[in-house]
Design a protein around this motif. Sequence first.
Motif, PDB file in Angstrom:
ATOM      1  N   PHE A  20      -0.235   4.139   2.756  1.00  0.00           N
ATOM      2  CA  PHE A  20       0.083   5.189   1.791  1.00  0.00           C
ATOM      3  C   PHE A  20       0.178   6.538   2.500  1.00  0.00           C
ATOM      4  O   PHE A  20      -0.657   6.864   3.360  1.00  0.00           O
ATOM      5  CB  PHE A  20      -0.988   5.274   0.698  1.00  0.00           C
TER       6      PHE A  20
ATOM      7  N   SER B 230      -4.266   0.979  -7.454  1.00  0.00           N
ATOM      8  CA  SER B 230      -4.853   2.069  -6.662  1.00  0.00           C
ATOM      9  C   SER B 230      -5.790   1.420  -5.649  1.00  0.00           C
ATOM     10  O   SER B 230      -6.763   0.766  -6.026  1.00  0.00           O
ATOM     11  CB  SER B 230      -5.623   3.046  -7.553  1.00  0.00           C
ATOM     12  N   SER B 231      -5.494   1.595  -4.368  1.00  0.00           N
ATOM     13  CA  SER B 231      -6.256   0.944  -3.299  1.00  0.00           C
ATOM     14  C   SER B 231      -7.285   1.917  -2.706  1.00  0.00           C
ATOM     15  O   SER B 231      -7.567   2.971  -3.267  1.00  0.00           O
ATOM     16  CB  SER B 231      -5.300   0.439  -2.225  1.00  0.00           C
TER      17      SER B 231
ATOM     18  N   GLN C 281       1.880   1.439  -3.574  1.00  0.00           N
ATOM     19  CA  GLN C 281       0.749   1.232  -4.488  1.00  0.00           C
ATOM     20  C   GLN C 281       1.149   0.332  -5.663  1.00  0.00           C
ATOM     21  O   GLN C 281       1.004   0.682  -6.841  1.00  0.00           O
ATOM     22  CB  GLN C 281       0.201   2.569  -4.986  1.00  0.00           C
TER      23      GLN C 281
ATOM     24  N   PRO D 174      -4.476   6.455  -3.904  1.00  0.00           N
ATOM     25  CA  PRO D 174      -5.576   5.563  -3.540  1.00  0.00           C
ATOM     26  C   PRO D 174      -6.917   6.231  -3.838  1.00  0.00           C
ATOM     27  O   PRO D 174      -7.173   7.343  -3.369  1.00  0.00           O
ATOM     28  CB  PRO D 174      -5.383   5.357  -2.044  1.00  0.00           C
TER      29      PRO D 174
ATOM     30  N   LEU E 267       0.824  -1.210   0.000  1.00  0.00           N
ATOM     31  CA  LEU E 267       0.000   0.000   0.000  1.00  0.00           C
ATOM     32  C   LEU E 267       0.857   1.258   0.000  1.00  0.00           C
ATOM     33  O   LEU E 267       0.424   2.299  -0.505  1.00  0.00           O
ATOM     34  CB  LEU E 267      -0.929  -0.001   1.220  1.00  0.00           C
TER      35      LEU E 267
END
Length: 250
Positions: A247, A145-146, A128, A215, A125
Amino acid sequence: MRTSQAPDTQASPSVVHEPPAAGKSLPAATATATVSAPRKTLKLGAKGKTVTWMQKRLTELGYRPGKADGQYGGTTLAAVWAFQKVNDIKPTSTIARRTWEALETPKTPKILVRNGKPTRAEVNLTKQIMVLYVGGQVKLITHVSSGSGIPYCETTTWQGKEQRFCGSASTPTGDYRTTWRASGWHKSYLGQLYNPIFFNGGIAFHGALSVPLYPASHGCVRMPMNVSVELPGLLGKGVPVHVKGKFRRA
């Protein structure tokens, strides 16, 4: 973005828009291999032999830039971003000195689970990216992209009636396993998911037309469309998925 990353040039666009295209899976090259990279500065939209060289090199290293057709478009850009992030270069659409040097002597992705199963997916994360290991070897590295982490409440028509859904839009860290999946576009209560592979309740890997550098999802792990076409053939049911990191916005 992480401020510790050194930029190659100025920041790039943040969205990838391209239709699905079947990717070709090749063995990742060893990180110690030294090659002679071109040094021509490339910008998004460039065409020619230098772009073809870059696409082939990225594919050798486990990234998925799409067909080596000499056209620097959105699919190749997503692979460039993933490569730059692994090599501690601030993601940009312009290919300049630092990226060419890294393509000659690339770093390997940081292993998140030292004693993990030989076949597993690791989601970083912080950077990414997602790395898929098969038989103990890097098979695929992709930009993702979380979850945005921003609370949401959305009203949508679901199961024939208007409903309101609220949540935190987070991608929880932890150790999971892949469960069920769907082929093609799958409608969820929060939007459309392409070739989703679920691993934590309603959270899945899936293709999306928008995969920005930050994200942005409701919690799923978005990935470029060409990667979502290939992934179901590489990632089976019951495979470990490890989600680590956090992130940090610039």
